[in-house]
Design a protein around this motif. Structure first.
Motif, PDB file in Angstrom:
ATOM      1  N   SER A  83       0.842  -1.201   0.000  1.00 37.96           N
ATOM      2  CA  SER A  83       0.000   0.000   0.000  1.00 37.96           C
ATOM      3  C   SER A  83       0.877   1.251   0.000  1.00 37.96           C
ATOM      4  N   CYS A  84       0.397   2.298  -0.656  1.00 42.23           N
ATOM      5  CA  CYS A  84       1.150   3.552  -0.733  1.00 42.23           C
ATOM      6  C   CYS A  84       1.130   4.267   0.610  1.00 42.23           C
ATOM      7  N   MET A  85       2.293   4.805   0.979  1.00 39.10           N
ATOM      8  CA  MET A  85       2.394   5.573   2.221  1.00 39.10           C
ATOM      9  C   MET A  85       2.860   6.994   1.879  1.00 39.10           C
ATOM     10  N   SER A  86       4.060   7.374   2.314  1.00 35.92           N
ATOM     11  CA  SER A  86       4.573   8.725   2.056  1.00 35.92           C
ATOM     12  C   SER A  86       4.964   8.900   0.589  1.00 35.92           C
ATOM     13  N   ILE A  87       4.938  10.159   0.125  1.00 32.94           N
ATOM     14  CA  ILE A  87       5.295  10.499  -1.259  1.00 32.94           C
ATOM     15  C   ILE A  87       6.288  11.653  -1.236  1.00 32.94           C
ATOM     16  N   PHE A  88       7.286  11.602  -2.112  1.00 35.68           N
ATOM     17  CA  PHE A  88       8.243  12.702  -2.271  1.00 35.68           C
ATOM     18  C   PHE A  88       8.344  13.035  -3.759  1.00 35.68           C
ATOM     19  N   TRP A  89       8.523  14.338  -4.067  1.00 36.49           N
ATOM     20  CA  TRP A  89       8.741  14.731  -5.461  1.00 36.49           C
ATOM     21  C   TRP A  89       9.582  16.004  -5.520  1.00 36.49           C
ATOM     22  N   ALA A  90      10.275  16.177  -6.641  1.00 39.10           N
ATOM     23  CA  ALA A  90      11.074  17.386  -6.889  1.00 39.10           C
ATOM     24  C   ALA A  90      11.305  17.511  -8.386  1.00 39.10           C
ATOM     25  N   ASP A  91      11.138  18.712  -8.933  1.00 37.02           N
ATOM     26  CA  ASP A  91      11.432  18.909 -10.350  1.00 37.02           C
ATOM     27  C   ASP A  91      12.919  19.201 -10.529  1.00 37.02           C
ATOM     28  N   SER A  92      13.353  19.320 -11.766  1.00 33.98           N
ATOM     29  CA  SER A  92      14.780  19.488 -12.040  1.00 33.98           C
ATOM     30  C   SER A  92      15.310  20.797 -11.464  1.00 33.98           C
ATOM     31  N   ARG A  93      14.482  21.836 -11.433  1.00 31.76           N
ATOM     32  CA  ARG A  93      14.938  23.117 -10.880  1.00 31.76           C
ATOM     33  C   ARG A  93      15.223  22.986  -9.395  1.00 31.76           C
ATOM     34  N   SER A  94      14.391  22.267  -8.673  1.00 32.81           N
ATOM     35  CA  SER A  94      14.619  22.051  -7.250  1.00 32.81           C
ATOM     36  C   SER A  94      15.872  21.211  -7.026  1.00 32.81           C
ATOM     37  N   ARG A  95      16.073  20.202  -7.871  1.00 38.52           N
ATOM     38  CA  ARG A  95      17.248  19.346  -7.708  1.00 38.52           C
ATOM     39  C   ARG A  95      18.530  20.119  -8.005  1.00 38.52           C
ATOM     40  N   PHE A  96      18.482  21.000  -9.012  1.00 42.76           N
ATOM     41  CA  PHE A  96      19.653  21.815  -9.301  1.00 42.76           C
ATOM     42  C   PHE A  96      19.882  22.845  -8.196  1.00 42.76           C
ATOM     43  N   ALA A  97      18.807  23.422  -7.659  1.00 44.17           N
ATOM     44  CA  ALA A  97      18.937  24.395  -6.573  1.00 44.17           C
ATOM     45  C   ALA A  97      19.603  23.767  -5.350  1.00 44.17           C
ATOM     46  N   CYS A  98      19.389  22.473  -5.167  1.00 44.92           N
ATOM     47  CA  CYS A  98      20.010  21.803  -4.026  1.00 44.92           C
ATOM     48  C   CYS A  98      21.523  21.727  -4.183  1.00 44.92           C
ATOM     49  N   SER A  99      22.001  21.603  -5.429  1.00 44.57           N
ATOM     50  CA  SER A  99      23.447  21.588  -5.649  1.00 44.57           C
ATOM     51  C   SER A  99      24.061  22.945  -5.328  1.00 44.57           C
ATOM     52  N   GLN A 100      23.251  24.007  -5.386  1.00 41.24           N
ATOM     53  CA  GLN A 100      23.734  25.348  -5.087  1.00 41.24           C
ATOM     54  C   GLN A 100      23.526  25.729  -3.631  1.00 41.24           C
ATOM     55  N   PHE A 101      22.307  25.414  -3.117  1.00 38.42           N
ATOM     56  CA  PHE A 101      21.910  25.968  -1.826  1.00 38.42           C
ATOM     57  C   PHE A 101      21.401  24.897  -0.858  1.00 38.42           C
ATOM     58  N   GLY A 102      21.887  23.682  -1.012  1.00 37.25           N
ATOM     59  CA  GLY A 102      21.456  22.604  -0.123  1.00 37.25           C
ATOM     60  C   GLY A 102      22.329  22.423   1.091  1.00 37.25           C
ATOM     61  N   ASP A 103      23.202  23.413   1.370  1.00 35.52           N
ATOM     62  CA  ASP A 103      24.081  23.288   2.533  1.00 35.52           C
ATOM     63  C   ASP A 103      23.370  23.571   3.843  1.00 35.52           C
ATOM     64  N   ALA A 104      22.340  24.411   3.805  1.00 32.12           N
ATOM     65  CA  ALA A 104      21.530  24.707   4.993  1.00 32.12           C
ATOM     66  C   ALA A 104      20.062  24.539   4.602  1.00 32.12           C
ATOM     67  N   VAL A 105      19.361  23.624   5.248  1.00 31.80           N
ATOM     68  CA  VAL A 105      18.029  23.220   4.811  1.00 31.80           C
ATOM     69  C   VAL A 105      17.033  23.358   5.954  1.00 31.80           C
ATOM     70  N   VAL A 106      15.842  23.801   5.614  1.00 32.56           N
ATOM     71  CA  VAL A 106      14.718  23.805   6.560  1.00 32.56           C
ATOM     72  C   VAL A 106      13.757  22.699   6.141  1.00 32.56           C
ATOM     73  N   PHE A 107      13.490  21.782   7.058  1.00 27.69           N
ATOM     74  CA  PHE A 107      12.451  20.780   6.816  1.00 27.69           C
ATOM     75  C   PHE A 107      11.170  21.339   7.421  1.00 27.69           C
ATOM     76  N   ASP A 108      10.344  21.930   6.561  1.00 25.51           N
ATOM     77  CA  ASP A 108       9.176  22.693   6.982  1.00 25.51           C
ATOM     78  C   ASP A 108       7.962  21.784   7.139  1.00 25.51           C
ATOM     79  N   THR A 109       7.519  21.589   8.378  1.00 26.01           N
ATOM     80  CA  THR A 109       6.343  20.767   8.652  1.00 26.01           C
ATOM     81  C   THR A 109       5.255  21.642   9.279  1.00 26.01           C
ATOM     82  N   SER A 110       4.978  22.767   8.640  1.00 28.00           N
ATOM     83  CA  SER A 110       3.954  23.689   9.145  1.00 28.00           C
ATOM     84  C   SER A 110       2.588  23.032   9.226  1.00 28.00           C
ATOM     85  N   TYR A 111       2.372  21.964   8.458  1.00 25.75           N
ATOM     86  CA  TYR A 111       1.078  21.300   8.484  1.00 25.75           C
ATOM     87  C   TYR A 111       0.734  20.819   9.891  1.00 25.75           C
ATOM     88  N   ARG A 112       1.730  20.611  10.726  1.00 24.16           N
ATOM     89  CA  ARG A 112       1.492  20.107  12.074  1.00 24.16           C
ATOM     90  C   ARG A 112       0.851  21.159  12.969  1.00 24.16           C
TER      91      ARG A 112
END
Length: 775
Positions: A365-394
């Protein structure tokens, strides 16, 4: 999540159950040995047990006109025993429409003597109070008082045999220790009210084992007319043992067409004695009930999850990792999966770098889902040194558990590094999500991550991002401060803020903190002790030694999607609003790129270092540097030590003896460090080091002090990693994303007019000749 208990009137049948040693109840439902129940609550009021404190607050609430729920508890980090308990107004929080966020509560703390003392209180309510109301956590009554209150030891078989009592039984008194439960049709109202609810669960009901609690709830479910599933569990931070379990209605959740999100459940918590007690309960169902319906599916469920409940304590198994996935809940509605999969497929058709992954449980059965487009993946190579894992939904701001990975670009704007729907808040869910994000981002681990402090997230961060500095989310820290410091005097709150934000070093913070808790006699305050032990994860003085990419010291920043995604966002609107918000953010980034390349800020000094940084930095970053440079002229520098190539300087503000910092400088390699640690935290030189450079006649910044991520050409930052072990496959992916981003800018600006189209086409054609794709 707390759920309000809903008292239900018994139906029409008389059943006998056999609990042991219950308290006597008078006609008002209040124990005859209620002691101080007629006294207004006050700081210092003592109780023999936490349960006695709860009973007292229930009695007080009944007289005052409100209902009570059991709130948060805190455990000792030494031995894991419960050290304090909170009892709150039933309208506390906002999880249900009936709640108003009422702040009224009492908290009791266990002393070394074993007594429980009321140490925090809030009497004010933000809603109207009624007259005499029934208690939220009712106590069963018996007609004969037991010698001493003892644990309720109900042993209910899988299919309990219940004796139906005829009309003649109404006139008899119950034998010792026996509770008569009336559920017969046509009973007089007075009879129903005086009869206890022996076979119905209530907050405070105790069991000798979790297995016994499961059997009891199963038997109750058969009488009421629903089926039971084993729900979520929680483990101790100290030894990993199970501390609480949930049993839910089989129609809870939306993972299967037969389920309809029913909120009925019973949660039990393990006591210090080894027994279990019902601490949270919701009896309301959102579907029709079928009294007498057997729990035929329960045996299969318990066997699937635990291999049988008789031989083990629920899912406390050696092969825990294989079994927990079967018992995990899923807060993602089943209708979301096909919607998102359609969206992912359409995105992949237009974006070759689009990535998505789905977590599957042991049943497929399907549980969690993750996705990212190419722009997000490239941005991570530039600015992925400091990351916020935003769980505002909580915080209840989203209709779905939508989480985001956020980075901050060279304009200090938030950029999306990936989106996710989180099936449940377990270590397994967060670990899978972090590992998937890492795989999508070519294995580039962040140097620091801002995320909530809940134990499952802490464990997942430590497992997947070892060495990264985990900083706790500011909203969660502020929320806990409001809750735990609510009753403290304003003088304490002022000194608390001063200690937190004005201490410049870790030593200074520790000294000020110790003085603060001693002054107000708070050495034994459990919450203050707990957060102090975790000071490396939230205190600014402890965070400054780690790079956080300019994320504000107080941790506050504008939500990526603002208010466009909230609790009112429907399923149909989610994707469109997600796309619109993302495009808006990227449009803002493009504008800043354009401004940085085409606008030139005025210089405020004649220093070569200012011209150097204007040429390299983006506008936003240059303005920060320019401010530090201008401020450096308000400081005095004095050499205090010199030995060989090493010198130390005391840099203090003119007219302010208290504002001073120590700068160490090495003449052999032009290395400099300051006690304020601005460069370590933000990647920009502080006014104190700039003052020393000015004194030493250093006119240009050494290259090590100009981080590439802050420059106008930050998008080509990955080139520096070619020799740092990047695989050829990852390097090719980075080059593809970088060239695609550059090409998209040609398309965007080249199609704005016919003249620009001709220019862009000519540039690309000439470039093509150099690349030899045209002969």
């Amino acid at each position: 999540m707390d759920m309000e208990s809903a008292d239900t009137e018994p139906n029409n049948m008389v059943v006998k159950a056999y609990p042991l040693g219950m308290r006597i109840m008078n006609n008002n439902g209040i124990g005859e040995d209620e002691g101080d129940s007629g006294v207004e609550p006050y700081i210092g009021l003592e109780f023999d047990t936490a349960e006695e404190a709860r009973d007292y607050y229930n009695s007080y609430a009944t007289r005052t006109g409100f209902k009570v729920r059991t709130g948060q508890l805190y455990r000792s980090r030494t031995d894991g025993t419960v050290s304090s308990r909170r009892f709150v107004c039933s309208k506390e929080g906002f999880q249900l429409n009936s709640r108003t966020g009422c702040p009224a509560f009492i908290r009791v703390q266990r002393r070394d003597t074993g007594k429980w003392v009321l140490d925090q209180i809030q009497k004010e309510h933000n809603h109207e109070l009624g007259g005499h109301v029934e208690e939220t956590t009712p106590r069963p009554s018996v007609q004969q008082r037991a010698p001493t209150p003892t644990k309720l030891g109900i042993s209910v078989p899988h299919r309990p045999k219940m004796k139906v009592v005829d009309e003649a039984d109404k006139g008899r008194s119950c034998p010792s220790g026996v509770i008569s439960f009336k559920r017969f049709k046509g009973a007089e109202e007075s009879d129903v009210q005086t009869q206890p609810k022996a076979t119905e669960p209530y907050a405070g009901l105790e069991f000798s084992s979790a297995n016994e609690a499961c059997q009891f709830y199963q038997a109750y479910a058969e009488v009421v007319g629903f089926r039971v599933r084993i729900g979520q569990l929680f483990r101790s931070k100290v030894d990993g043992s199970i501390t609480s379990r949930r049993f839910v209605c089989s129609k809870e959740g939306f993972q299967h067409p037969s389920r309809m999100g029913c909120g009925a459940y019973m949660r039990i918590k393990r006591q210090d004695s080894g027994g279990w007690i019902v601490d949270r309960l919701n009896k309301d169902h959102n579907h029709e009930l079928e009294p007498g319906k057997k729990n035929a599916g329960m045996k299969k469920i318990t066997e699937d999850v635990t291999g049988g409940l008789d031989s083990v304590d629920l899912i406390e198994l050696n092969d825990f990792s294989n079994h927990i996935s079967k018992a995990r809940e899923n807060t993602i509605g089943k209708e979301w999966y096909p919607l998102l999969f359609d969206y992912f497929q359409s995105k992949q058709a237009e974006d070759m770098g689009f990535f998505y992954a789905v977590e599957l449980d042991s049943n497929g059965s399907c549980m969690s889902i993750f996705w990212a487009d190419s722009r997000s993946r490239f941005a991570c190579s530039q600015f992925g040194d400091a990351v916020v894992f935003d769980t505002s939904y909580r915080k209840g701001e989203y209709s779905v558990p939508f989480a985001m990975f956020i980075g901050f670009n060279h304009h200090r704007q938030p950029v999306l590094l990936g989106g996710a729907l989180v099936a449940d808040e377990s270590k397994e869910a967060f670990s899978w999500l972090f590992q998937t994000w890492l795989r999508a981002m070519s294995g580039r681990r962040p140097r620091s991550i801002v995320a909530d402090q809940d134990l499952p997230i802490q464990q997942a961060v430590a497992q997947v991002f070892p060495g990264a500095h985990h900083r706790f989310s500011a909203w969660q820290i502020r929320s806990k401060e409001r809750e735990n410091l609510r009753s403290f005097p304003n003088e304490f709150k002022y000194e608390y803020e001063k200690c937190l934000y004005q201490s410049q070093t870790t030593v200074e913070f520790d000294t000020m903190w110790s003085a603060l808790v001693n002054k107000y006699g708070l050495r034994d305050n459990m919450w203050l002790r707990e957060i102090y032990e975790k000071r490396e994860n939230w205190v600014p003085a402890y965070l400054r030694a780690s790079f956080f990419g300019g994320i504000p010291v107080n941790g506050t920043f504008e939500p990526f999607y603002g208010t466009s995604l909230n609790s009112l966002t429907s399923l149909r609107e989610f994707i469109s609003r997600y796309e619109q918000g993302l495009e808006q953010r990227r449009e803002e980034e493009r504008k800043e790129d354009f401004n940085s390349y085409n606008l030139q800020p005025f210089l405020q000094t004649k220093e070569p270092v200012e011209e150097q940084c204007r040429r390299l930095y983006t506008l936003t970053i240059f303005r920060i540097f320019q401010s530090e440079l201008a401020q450096s002229y308000n400081y005095l520098g004095l050499k205090t030590y010199e030995e060989g190539a090493i010198s130390r300087f005391l840099v203090r503000k003119c007219g302010n003896e208290n504002e001073k910092h120590a700068v160490t400088f090495s003449a052999s390699n032009l290395n400099a460090s300051c006690s304020c640690q601005m460069f370590e935290y933000e990647g920009l030189l502080c006014r104190h080091i700039l003052k020393v450079f000015n004194l030493l006649d250093i006119r240009e910044l050494p290259s090590r002090y100009i981080l590439h991520r802050w420059t106008k050409n930050a998008e080509f930052g990955f080139v520096r990693d070619v020799e740092s072990g990047v695989t050829s496959q990852d390097l090719k992916a980075l080059m593809i994303w970088s060239l695609r981003e550059a090409a998209s800018k040609y398309i965007e600006f080249g199609t704005s007019s016919l003249e620009k189209y001709k220019l862009a086409y000519e540039i690309m054609r000439e470039g093509g000749k150099k690349l030899c794709w045209q002969r």
